[in-house]
Design a protein around this motif. Structure first.
Motif: not given
Length: 248
Positions: A32-51
């Motif tokens: 198993v290995y884990a990554v975060s995308p290079k772009c995106g929000p630092d947390s996800i709490e609303c619809f904008v964050d998700e999209y």
């Protein structure tokens, strides 16, 4: 077997926690290995964050298929952002932790409640429950009133908030299983199970075990219609993708 865990936000500490949880539950011969995308929000709490998180998730799926030799994917955010789109661009199993937790809860208890972060996140989670056809078993979605990053900064306060809302869910709402509605809650599972006396699921562990089972059984995503490859068309402006990435 090689499973790629994708934390759709860019907070490395959360990615590390997700990997730790997966590493403790995986089979000995599973990588198993884990990554975060290079772009995106630092947390996800609303619809904008998700999209905003979805393009980064899709880029990680593409890289996993074409560069890394991944056998399956886990989208480690309880909103399951980009899950259906991810299933269109790969034939390999893609598991969302919310879907995994909800499905697993049905094997353990007749009802569940979900603990989320901010009040505004409740509606997002409720819509997800409906999309998976689990509204009859869902007793409640409760908010802790803390943001994702506040849990990271003050785990003790986070644990107290989770326990408070979980106890209400069991006592007042009739929940017989608790689902932790954020991948960042993985470190609280054991303590909550002991305190509550009911099953507590974080989503990451069930998703990893489902991925192992599907790969082990030789199963892949159906490409007959709904999840077949996207139609070829010109796509402009997504500089994070290489030219070949969007040729399916």
């Amino acid at each position: 077997m090689k499973i790629k865990l994708i934390n759709p936000n860019t907070t490395q500490a959360m990615t590390d926690s997700i990997l730790d949880a997966a590493s403790r539950c995986k089979l000995p011969d599973t990588e198993v290995y884990a990554v975060s995308p290079k772009c995106g929000p630092d947390s996800i709490e609303c619809f904008v964050d998700e999209y905003l998180a979805v393009p980064g998730v899709l880029k990680e799926i593409i890289d996993g298929d074409r560069k890394e030799g991944a056998d399956a994917y886990v989208i480690a955010c309880f909103g399951d952002p980009g899950l259906k789109a991810a299933r269109e661009i790969t034939h390999k199993p893609v598991i969302g932790i919310a879907e995994a937790a909800i499905l697993t809860s049905g094997l353990l208890a007749p009802s569940f409640s979900i603990l989320s972060v901010l009040d505004r996140s409740v509606r997002i989670t409720e819509e997800l429950v409906y999309s998976y056809g689990a509204e009859r078993r869902c007793r409640s979605v409760r908010a802790t009133g803390l943001s994702v990053l506040e849990f990271d900064r003050d785990p003790a306060a986070g644990m107290a908030a989770l326990r408070r809302e979980a106890e209400k869910a069991v006592r007042e709402d009739g929940a017989e299983c608790i689902l932790l509605g954020c991948a960042g809650f993985v470190d609280f599972v054991a303590e909550l199970r002991e305190a509550l006396g009911v099953p507590v699921l974080d989503g990451v562990v069930p998703a990893v075990k489902m991925a192992e089972a599907l790969v082990g059984a030789g199963l892949t995503t159906s490409k007959v219609n709904t999840f077949k490859k996207p139609e070829t068309k010109e796509i402009k402006g997504f500089t994070m993708f290489e030219e070949e990435d969007l040729k399916f």
